[in-house]
Design an enzyme around this catalytic site. Structure first.
Site, PDB file in Angstrom:
ATOM      1  N   MET A 136      -7.077   8.846  10.057  1.00 32.59           N
ATOM      2  CA  MET A 136      -7.732   9.365   8.845  1.00 32.59           C
ATOM      3  C   MET A 136      -8.640  10.555   9.154  1.00 32.59           C
ATOM      4  SD  MET A 136      -8.624   5.764   6.929  1.00 32.59           S
ATOM      5  CE  MET A 136      -8.953   4.778   8.378  1.00 32.59           C
TER       6      MET A 136
ATOM      7  N   ASP B  22       0.828  -1.216   0.000  1.00 32.36           N
ATOM      8  CA  ASP B  22       0.000   0.000   0.000  1.00 32.36           C
ATOM      9  C   ASP B  22       0.855   1.256   0.000  1.00 32.36           C
ATOM     10  OD1 ASP B  22      -2.428  -1.199   0.040  1.00 32.36           O
ATOM     11  OD2 ASP B  22      -2.678  -1.112   2.215  1.00 32.36           O
TER      12      ASP B  22
ATOM     13  N   LYS C  29      -2.425   2.474  -6.900  1.00 39.15           N
ATOM     14  CA  LYS C  29      -2.925   2.921  -8.201  1.00 39.15           C
ATOM     15  C   LYS C  29      -2.562   1.870  -9.231  1.00 39.15           C
ATOM     16  CE  LYS C  29      -2.377   7.851  -7.584  1.00 39.15           C
ATOM     17  NZ  LYS C  29      -1.458   8.927  -7.718  1.00 39.15           N
TER      18      LYS C  29
HETATM   19  N1  SAH Z   1      -3.398  -0.038   9.486  1.00 35.10           N
HETATM   20  C1  SAH Z   1      -2.836   1.283   9.756  1.00 35.10           C
HETATM   21  C2  SAH Z   1      -3.859   2.380   9.595  1.00 35.10           C
HETATM   22  C3  SAH Z   1      -4.384   2.504   8.185  1.00 35.10           C
HETATM   23  S1  SAH Z   1      -5.511   3.795   8.008  1.00 35.10           S
HETATM   24  C4  SAH Z   1      -2.224   1.292  11.157  1.00 35.10           C
HETATM   25  O1  SAH Z   1      -2.464   0.351  11.933  1.00 35.10           O
HETATM   26  O2  SAH Z   1      -1.487   2.232  11.476  1.00 35.10           O
HETATM   27  C5  SAH Z   1      -4.473   5.103   7.447  1.00 35.10           C
HETATM   28  C6  SAH Z   1      -4.285   6.118   8.529  1.00 35.10           C
HETATM   29  O3  SAH Z   1      -3.333   5.665   9.466  1.00 35.10           O
HETATM   30  C7  SAH Z   1      -3.744   7.450   8.050  1.00 35.10           C
HETATM   31  O4  SAH Z   1      -4.758   8.256   7.515  1.00 35.10           O
HETATM   32  C8  SAH Z   1      -3.212   8.000   9.347  1.00 35.10           C
HETATM   33  O5  SAH Z   1      -4.249   8.461  10.175  1.00 35.10           O
HETATM   34  C9  SAH Z   1      -2.632   6.751   9.988  1.00 35.10           C
HETATM   35  N2  SAH Z   1      -1.209   6.576   9.703  1.00 35.10           N
HETATM   36  C10 SAH Z   1      -0.621   5.518   9.131  1.00 35.10           C
HETATM   37  N3  SAH Z   1       0.723   5.685   9.083  1.00 35.10           N
HETATM   38  C11 SAH Z   1       0.974   6.876   9.636  1.00 35.10           C
HETATM   39  C12 SAH Z   1       2.170   7.620   9.901  1.00 35.10           C
HETATM   40  N4  SAH Z   1       3.378   7.159   9.569  1.00 35.10           N
HETATM   41  N5  SAH Z   1       2.050   8.813  10.503  1.00 35.10           N
HETATM   42  C13 SAH Z   1       0.847   9.293  10.864  1.00 35.10           C
HETATM   43  N6  SAH Z   1      -0.295   8.654  10.641  1.00 35.10           N
HETATM   44  C14 SAH Z   1      -0.241   7.450  10.045  1.00 35.10           C
END
Ligand code: SAH
Length: 283
Positions: free
Chosen positions: A186, A49, A71
């Site tokens: 998010m 991803d 994409k």
């Molecule tokens: N599975 C992921 C979350 C996926 S949803 C997890 O457990 O972290 C995607 C969201 O995760 C983003 O919109 C943001 O809110 C957060 N996110 C993921 N990586 C991030 C990072 N390095 N820094 C800040 N927010 C992050």
């Protein structure tokens, strides 16, 4: 090069026709699990991803194919169903498939949906958890998601639902009343609406908040703000996703625990976060 870089032979083998759904953590490659590393070195194909840090893909084996799931085919964004079916297709071709996702695959990551589709198509799976951004990302900002002086619970919330809107099914009043600390994934797109809901639910305008963008990467930025000023501050400092937002007094713990600044040679503020007139105690 051996396919298994790990020191003993007990590590699971990624067999042909299997899909491992694996968390890559929030960014810093050092936050990968050893199971993730074991998987990276065995996969024939890695479907990853946008949020998977590119440095992590460098750990893949030399003959591994890397396939970006963000994409494809000129479409702006691969549909979730297309991604799941692509995994089924690769597995049916007899590939050893690693599905690599940011953070933890089961935390707002649709890993559950992909796993269900795979199993429904008769594909065997393994789940490899990862460090979620809402925990590990905040830790890199010096924010503990729980602290005995602050909270007995923490709530993880998504700022989007399946339609991309603020989750209308969420009872913000109940969330606000039920948890001293909220960790919002998010949330950037709808932050105005979310902060409005929380203020309407009775959270204090001066409640401490933090926005951590690109957490655990060299681009990490941390904004300390309040519920009332967060939206304006996000604009002022031109903060962009991905971002984790923390609402609650845990944010104040950063005054002592901002270890990333210490690593840069700066002294911690080390003020008493809760204003009790004594240094914060850990005992
Ligand atoms: N599975 C992921 C979350 C996926 S949803 C997890 O457990 O972290 C995607 C969201 O995760 C983003 O919109 C943001 O809110 C957060 N996110 C993921 N990586 C991030 C990072 N390095 N820094 C800040 N927010 C992050």
């Amino acid at each position: 090069m051996t396919t298994n870089p790990l020191p003993n032979s007990d590590w699971p083998t990624l067999e042909q026709g299997w899909v491992w759904l694996c968390g890559a953590g929030p960014g810093d490659p050092g936050l990968l699990t050893l199971h993730a590393l074991n998987a990276l070195r065995q996969a024939d194909v890695i479907v990853y991803d946008a949020l998977v840090d590119k440095r992590i893909l460098e750990w893949a084996g030399p003959t591994t194919t890397l396939e970006y799931a963000g994409k494809r085919g000129g479409k702006p964004s691969a549909k979730q169903r297309d991604i799941s079916l692509r995994l089924v297709e690769l597995a049916k071709q007899g590939k050893r498939v690693l599905r690599l996702k940011g953070g933890d695959p089961f935390v707002f990551g649709r890993g559950g949906e992909e796993g269900q589709t795979l199993v429904q198509h008769g594909i065997p799976i393994r789940i490899i958890p990862g460090i979620s951004a809402g925990i590990g990302g905040l830790a890199y900002a010096g924010i503990p998601v729980t602290h005995r002086d602050v909270n007995q619970s923490v709530t993880f919330v998504t700022g989007h639902d399946q339609s991309g809107e603020t989750p209308s099914s969420l009872n913000w009043k109940a969330i606000s009343d039920g948890s001293q600390v909220l960790v919002i994934y998010m949330g950037m797109k709808h932050m105005e609406r979310i902060t409005g809901e929380l203020l309407a639910a009775g959270r204090a305008p001066d409640e401490p908040c933090a926005v951590v963008t690109s957490a655990t990467t060299p681009d990490q930025k941390v904004l300390e703000t309040t519920l009332a000023t967060m939206v304006a501050d996000i604009k002022k400092f031109s903060l962009t996703p991905p971002a984790i937002v923390c609402v609650g007094k845990s944010v104040l713990m950063r005054q002592t625990l901002d270890w990333a600044s210490m690593a840069k040679g700066e002294a911690p503020r080390n003020t008493d976060p809760l204003g009790r007139g004594r240094p914060a105690e850990t005992g």
